[in-house]
Design a protein around this motif. Structure first.
Motif, short mmCIF file in Angstrom:
data_model
loop_
_atom_site.label_atom_id
_atom_site.label_comp_id
_atom_site.label_asym_id
_atom_site.label_seq_id
_atom_site.Cartn_x
_atom_site.Cartn_y
_atom_site.Cartn_z
N SER A 156 0.85 -1.19 0.00
CA SER A 156 0.00 0.00 0.00
C SER A 156 0.89 1.24 0.00
O SER A 156 2.08 1.17 0.34
CB SER A 156 -0.91 0.02 1.23
N TYR A 157 0.30 2.38 -0.37
CA TYR A 157 1.05 3.63 -0.34
C TYR A 157 1.29 4.10 1.09
O TYR A 157 2.25 4.83 1.35
CB TYR A 157 0.30 4.71 -1.12
N LEU A 158 0.44 3.69 2.00
CA LEU A 158 0.62 4.08 3.40
C LEU A 158 1.91 3.54 3.99
O LEU A 158 2.54 4.20 4.83
CB LEU A 158 -0.55 3.57 4.25
N GLU A 159 2.32 2.34 3.58
CA GLU A 159 3.49 1.70 4.20
C GLU A 159 4.76 2.52 4.04
O GLU A 159 5.41 2.86 5.04
CB GLU A 159 3.67 0.29 3.62
N PRO A 160 5.18 2.87 2.81
CA PRO A 160 6.40 3.68 2.71
C PRO A 160 6.24 5.07 3.31
O PRO A 160 7.18 5.61 3.90
CB PRO A 160 6.68 3.74 1.21
N LEU A 161 5.06 5.64 3.16
CA LEU A 161 4.83 6.98 3.71
C LEU A 161 5.07 7.01 5.21
O LEU A 161 5.71 7.93 5.74
CB LEU A 161 3.40 7.43 3.40
N LEU A 162 4.59 6.00 5.93
CA LEU A 162 4.63 6.02 7.39
C LEU A 162 5.77 5.21 7.99
O LEU A 162 6.20 5.48 9.11
CB LEU A 162 3.30 5.50 7.96
N PHE A 163 6.31 4.22 7.23
CA PHE A 163 7.24 3.28 7.84
C PHE A 163 8.61 3.18 7.17
O PHE A 163 9.57 2.78 7.82
CB PHE A 163 6.63 1.87 7.86
N PHE A 164 8.71 3.48 5.88
CA PHE A 164 9.96 3.22 5.16
C PHE A 164 10.91 4.40 5.31
O PHE A 164 10.68 5.48 4.75
CB PHE A 164 9.69 2.96 3.68
#
Length: 275
Positions: free
Chosen positions: A102-110
């Motif tokens: 999902s786009y949320l993963e890199p935005l918040l975690f990567f």
């Protein structure tokens, strides 16, 4: 969405996708609802989302979360192109990382994605001759993300920093568009020389983990650098190099190996020239 889409409309589209993903996740993971509402759902734009998420990550005793958020929002307002760069980087990460769902993963975690966005703000500060503030932000990025990018370095869009831990990018380094770099890479100098002394990376290049590129060398478009290579000389376009010191071992199977992320360098030995 494609990592080639970097217009205002594509940024708005990405923001809409992020809100939908956040709402869906909130329904399945109620524990995350409050943070997703604060960071995504209640925001008005992708720029706000970036400012909120980065300020939470980088807040310290030197600069508070509220101070950073105000700085980031004002920088995005005055420099909308770096929001479009952030859109291209997020799409690139989604396209090239098979672990990203999902786009949320890199935005918040990567941290690779987060580090490059924080660098972009530091770079604007550097260009505005706010050198000390840019260097302070660089220090925070290094402490929080284990990524050290000099704010004077020039970096294009559609950048994918995979894992990113230990990445070093020197002051006079240049990185083109649609470049993929793995962890432990150094774009550094060869000693205590001054002036233009760091590598120049062309579009579509892929650099493997722990490769060391040293000196004012040029890596041609669509080239591929093997993991652990030590590169001290120019690399022609569409050539694969590996080893210590690095030598030509073949040609990438694709014109832009950064998009394919194929780590199997043995296949390149008998490849035809990329078109």
């Amino acid at each position: 969405m494609s990592n080639k889409e970097t217009t205002k409309d594509s940024t708005k589209e990405l923001f809409s996708v992020l809100v939908k993903e956040a709402l869906t996740l909130s329904n399945s993971e109620p524990l995350l609802k409050s943070v997703l509402d604060e960071l995504i759902v209640f925001r008005q734009s992708f720029a706000e989302v970036l400012a909120m998420s980065l300020s939470r990550k980088l807040a310290s005793s030197l600069l508070s979360r509220s101070q950073l958020e105000i700085l980031f929002l004002s920088t995005y307002k005055e420099n909308p192109s770096i929001v479009e760069d952030a859109t291209a980087d997020l799409c690139a990460t989604m396209d090239r990382d098979p672990a990203c769902k999902s786009y949320l993963e890199p935005l918040l975690f990567f941290k690779g994605y987060q580090a490059i966005q924080a660098y972009r703000i530091a770079h604007v500060l550097w260009k505005d001759e706010r050198f000390f503030l840019a260097e302070m932000l660089q220090s925070l990025i290094s402490q929080k993300f284990a990524v050290d990018i000099h704010p004077a370095a020039k970096i294009g869009r559609g950048i994918f920093l995979d894992h990113a831990t230990g990445l070093v990018v020197g002051e006079t380094a240049r990185i083109g568009n649609n470049v993929s770099i793995l962890h432990g890479v150094t774009l550094g100098g060869t000693g205590n020389e001054t002036g233009d002394r760091h590598p120049k990376i062309s579009d579509g290049v892929m650099i493997g983990a722990h490769a060391q590129l040293l000196g004012n060398i040029h890596i041609g478009k669509g080239a591929k650098v093997g993991a652990g290579a030590v590169v001290l000389e120019d690399v022609p376009p569409h050539v694969t190099v590996a080893g210590v010191p690095a030598v030509k071992v073949g040609r990438p199977e694709n014109a832009l190996p950064s998009l394919e992320m194929n780590q199997n360098f043995t296949r390149d030995t008998n490849s035809k020239p990329a078109k």
